[in-house]
Design a protein around this motif. Structure first.
Motif, PDB file in Angstrom:
ATOM      1  N   ARG A 319      -0.399 -22.306   9.325  1.00  0.00           N
ATOM      2  CA  ARG A 319      -0.014 -20.887   9.182  1.00  0.00           C
ATOM      3  C   ARG A 319       0.413 -20.554   7.764  1.00  0.00           C
ATOM      4  NH1 ARG A 319       3.786 -20.393  14.615  1.00  0.00           N
ATOM      5  NH2 ARG A 319       2.230 -21.156  16.089  1.00  0.00           N
ATOM      6  N   PHE A 320       0.572 -21.576   6.940  1.00  0.00           N
ATOM      7  CA  PHE A 320       1.037 -21.351   5.567  1.00  0.00           C
ATOM      8  C   PHE A 320      -0.106 -21.092   4.591  1.00  0.00           C
ATOM      9  CE2 PHE A 320       4.758 -24.426   6.571  1.00  0.00           C
ATOM     10  CZ  PHE A 320       5.355 -23.442   7.346  1.00  0.00           C
ATOM     11  N   ARG A 323      -0.374 -18.436   1.523  1.00  0.00           N
ATOM     12  CA  ARG A 323       0.935 -17.834   1.304  1.00  0.00           C
ATOM     13  C   ARG A 323       1.765 -18.716   0.381  1.00  0.00           C
ATOM     14  NH1 ARG A 323       3.373 -17.036   7.121  1.00  0.00           N
ATOM     15  NH2 ARG A 323       4.865 -15.738   6.002  1.00  0.00           N
ATOM     16  N   LEU A 325       5.531 -20.300  -0.900  1.00  0.00           N
ATOM     17  CA  LEU A 325       6.772 -20.718  -0.248  1.00  0.00           C
ATOM     18  C   LEU A 325       7.812 -19.604  -0.276  1.00  0.00           C
ATOM     19  CD1 LEU A 325       6.984 -24.345  -1.664  1.00  0.00           C
ATOM     20  CD2 LEU A 325       6.397 -23.680   0.671  1.00  0.00           C
ATOM     21  N   GLU A 327       7.093 -16.371  -0.111  1.00  0.00           N
ATOM     22  CA  GLU A 327       6.706 -15.418   0.926  1.00  0.00           C
ATOM     23  C   GLU A 327       7.077 -15.937   2.312  1.00  0.00           C
ATOM     24  OE1 GLU A 327       2.762 -13.567  -1.369  1.00  0.00           O
ATOM     25  OE2 GLU A 327       2.552 -15.161   0.133  1.00  0.00           O
ATOM     26  N   ILE A 328       6.964 -17.240   2.495  1.00  0.00           N
ATOM     27  CA  ILE A 328       7.297 -17.854   3.781  1.00  0.00           C
ATOM     28  C   ILE A 328       8.811 -17.891   3.992  1.00  0.00           C
ATOM     29  CG2 ILE A 328       7.156 -20.013   5.109  1.00  0.00           C
ATOM     30  CD1 ILE A 328       4.575 -20.608   3.496  1.00  0.00           C
ATOM     31  N   ASP A 329       9.572 -17.790   2.884  1.00  0.00           N
ATOM     32  CA  ASP A 329      11.026 -17.955   2.910  1.00  0.00           C
ATOM     33  C   ASP A 329      11.338 -19.366   3.411  1.00  0.00           C
ATOM     34  OD1 ASP A 329      13.649 -17.349   2.544  1.00  0.00           O
ATOM     35  OD2 ASP A 329      13.851 -16.039   4.291  1.00  0.00           O
ATOM     36  N   PHE A 330      10.670 -20.317   2.786  1.00  0.00           N
ATOM     37  CA  PHE A 330      10.615 -21.701   3.262  1.00  0.00           C
ATOM     38  C   PHE A 330      12.003 -22.333   3.397  1.00  0.00           C
ATOM     39  CE2 PHE A 330       9.854 -26.292   2.615  1.00  0.00           C
ATOM     40  CZ  PHE A 330       8.903 -26.518   3.596  1.00  0.00           C
ATOM     41  N   ARG A 333      14.262 -20.391   6.101  1.00  0.00           N
ATOM     42  CA  ARG A 333      13.740 -20.424   7.471  1.00  0.00           C
ATOM     43  C   ARG A 333      13.712 -21.839   8.049  1.00  0.00           C
ATOM     44  NH1 ARG A 333       8.277 -17.251   8.812  1.00  0.00           N
ATOM     45  NH2 ARG A 333       9.749 -15.567   8.365  1.00  0.00           N
ATOM     46  N   TYR A 334      13.344 -22.812   7.211  1.00  0.00           N
ATOM     47  CA  TYR A 334      13.176 -24.170   7.737  1.00  0.00           C
ATOM     48  C   TYR A 334      14.265 -25.138   7.284  1.00  0.00           C
ATOM     49  CZ  TYR A 334       8.615 -22.339   8.940  1.00  0.00           C
ATOM     50  OH  TYR A 334       7.599 -21.567   9.454  1.00  0.00           O
ATOM     51  N   GLY A 379       4.667 -24.655  11.590  1.00  0.00           N
ATOM     52  CA  GLY A 379       3.704 -24.425  10.521  1.00  0.00           C
ATOM     53  C   GLY A 379       2.373 -25.104  10.699  1.00  0.00           C
TER      54      GLY A 379
END
Length: 588
Positions: A319-320, A323, A325, A327-330, A333-334, A379
């Motif tokens: 899903r990454f 995009r 990191l 934008e994913i708010d890596f 979020r994780y 992910g």
């Protein structure tokens, strides 16, 4: 006229597919629509292959493999490998080759490779072995093992479906086993005795060294008057001011790694940072920030009992993809921090958060052990280099394994056809909640199913127009003086050549109509020709373009020519075995 239309369209399709100007399934389906509009095939003929038993069988295999992976059964097999190899490279190589081949006989080879890569990387790290000495054998063993049974590869199932469309019996569950076992044996001997000497030595140092991160690691102390004191990490503004990432805090002689964003910074905290030269310079200009001199940091400084430093691989279904990191708010979020990206032989360390992610990218990630499974599930990525994230749901894993073994037994005893038996195992796996039904649908490679269905329709178009006979006559005219075995060798080489830019199934389905028509024109056994083409399609060892090779290519730090050097001799050996055994088992 129709022969020219079919052959022209086939040529264009085979050129467009590897270029991926559009998605391979869309390109193939577009070609099928053109065949329908041109009146070459009817809609019923075009779409008949999409509803066959083999399509259901292939989809079911994807679901069962996903259930075995999710419950930790396949991970557990890999961990047992680690425990019993004794640290010997030769023993480990032999064990990996055999175990991967056996598992791959009943699972999609790409799934098997994806499962064993993290385990093998972890073993290599634990024993100080170069990962490049082990990963390529994993990919090749998975391809050879898939030659043993009907369900070993999608190519075997696609070829079997083609035979049914031509009015011949499908491949039996274990019909290919005699040749498949010989190929596994050849692969085993090749790697244990010769191939290991051809494999390169890469990827055996500290991760921070391999990724060139060491130069970007430093420590700073927060002295009285520092504006960061008393503020949360995520509110201190270090990331915005100097593009600095906090990896740990030393406080009262206690080391806290992978701190959460809400952690409050205190006077005399020593921060472990990842930062570029410019970032450090900016921090030094901040009042109360004291940079530590002559600090040498390595992997051990970034890990603890519950914090890990691992590699995370971005797969084709992640899903990454596309995009960044940021934008994913890596991190938020994780709860994990990406230190660097390995891409096509190059390590990207600066401004990692602003780089769009691509297939095959490997992230060097630091963070709490408990967060790794969340990342893998959310992910759709591969967690490499560490055993700690492997889970085993004993009860559900045992149930899924039992369902699958019972299905194999029913097929072997002739009690049930493959399709219903494997489908029942897949449905039961969902019913016992080994995986959610929504995830079961996501696990199926629908692009592959569409591609196989479309290429099968192409085969029907060649039969309808006589294009297969036309090409067969050309081949016979050119090769008749050399005998049947030479013709078989020619089809083997042609198929292997097509598998490099195309998927294995697409290559086989492109060659099968011509091979079968050639056999019929020679009054030879068309099944023998079909077997040669099917097995040749699995001998995609020469380039890192086959899906299993795509997975190990970045993880093993391989170069393109590594596959030519190792895969070339293996391809020749496979060709000799196939051309020797097939005429003996399937009489020409």
């Amino acid at each position: 006229m129709q022969v020219a239309v079919v052959l022209t369209l086939l040529t264009v399709t085979l050129v467009v597919l590897p270029l991926e100007i559009v998605s391979v399934d869309v390109a193939a389906l577009t070609a099928v629509l053109v065949l329908i509009v041109a009146g070459v095939i009817s809609p019923q003929q075009a779409f008949a292959s999409f509803g066959t038993e083999m399509m259901v069988l292939l989809a079911s295999i994807f679901i069962i493999a996903g259930a075995l992976l999710r419950t930790g059964v396949l991970d557990t097999i890999g961990v047992l490998l680690y425990r019993h190899c004794g640290g010997s490279y030769k023993t480990l190589l032999a064990s990996i080759t055999l175990v991967v081949s056996i598992v791959s006989a009943f699972m999609n080879n790409t799934v098997v490779t994806a499962v064993f890569v993290p385990v093998v990387l972890a073993v290599a790290r634990r024993f100080g072995m170069p990962s490049s000495k082990l990963l390529m054998p994993v990919a090749y063993a998975s391809m050879l093992g898939g030659c043993c049974t009907l369900i070993g590869t999608s190519t075997n199932m696609a070829s079997s479906n083609f035979l049914v469309r031509r009015g011949m019996p499908p491949f039996g569950m274990f019909e290919l086993l005699p040749v498949g076992l010989a190929l596994v044996g050849v692969g085993f001997v090749f790697f244990v005795l010769f191939g290991r000497r051809l494999l390169p030595e890469r990827g055996m140092g500290d991760l921070t060294k391999d990724y060139h991160v060491k130069e970007f690691l430093t420590e700073v102390a927060l002295r009285p008057g520092c504006p960061f004191i008393g503020r949360r990490i995520d509110e201190a503004g270090m990331q915005e001011r100097a593009e600095v990432t906090v990896l740990g805090i030393m406080r009262d002689r206690e080391r806290r790694l992978a701190p959460e964003g809400h952690e409050i910074l205190l006077t005399h905290d020593v921060l472990l940072l990842k930062a570029g030269v410019e970032g450090i310079q900016k921090l030094r200009q901040t009042p109360g920030v004291e940079a530590k001199a002559d600090v040498v940091l390595r992997d051990a400084n970034l890990v603890s009992d519950n914090v890990r430093l691992v590699e995370v691989m971005i797969g084709p279904a992640s899903r990454f993809l596309g995009r960044t990191l940021k934008e994913i708010d890596f991190r938020r979020r994780y709860g994990l921090t990406a230190l660097a990206i390995h891409r096509q032989g190059e390590e990207l360390v600066e401004r990692v958060g602003k780089i769009p992610l691509a297939v095959g990218d490997i992230l060097l990630v630091q963070g709490p052990e408990g967060r790794l499974n969340n990342l893998r599930a959310a992910g759709n990525v591969l967690i490499l280099s560490d055993f700690s994230h492997f889970l085993f749901d004993r009860k559900k894993g045992a149930l899924v394994g039992t369902f699958f073994l019972v299905a194999i037994g029913l097929i072997a005893l002739g009690i049930s056809p493959p399709g219903p038996a494997i489908l029942a195992a897949a449905v039961m796996s969902v019913l016992v909640r080994a995986l959610p039904s929504e995830e079961a649908y996501r696990l199926v490679d629908w692009r592959l199913l569409m591609l196989i269905g479309a290429m099968t329709a192409f085969g029907q178009a060649m039969v309808n127009t006589g294009a297969d006979r036309f090409l067969a006559d050309l081949i016979l005219e050119a090769t008749r003086p050399f005998g049947v075995r030479a013709i078989l060798a020619g089809f083997f080489v042609l198929t292997v050549g097509l598998t490099q830019p195309l998927s294995n199934a697409a290559a086989a389905l492109a060659v099968l109509p011509i091979a079968v028509a050639t056999a019929e024109s020679m009054h030879a056994d068309p099944r023998a020709f079909a077997v040669v083409v099917t097995l040749a399609a699995s001998a995609s060892f020469l380039t890192p373009l086959e899906p299993s090779c795509v997975i190990v290519y970045p993880a093993g730090r391989y170069r393109f020519f590594d596959f030519v050097r190792v895969g070339g001799p293996l391809t020749l050996l496979v060709m000799v075995v196939v051309l020797s055994l097939v005429p003996m088992i399937w009489r020409l």
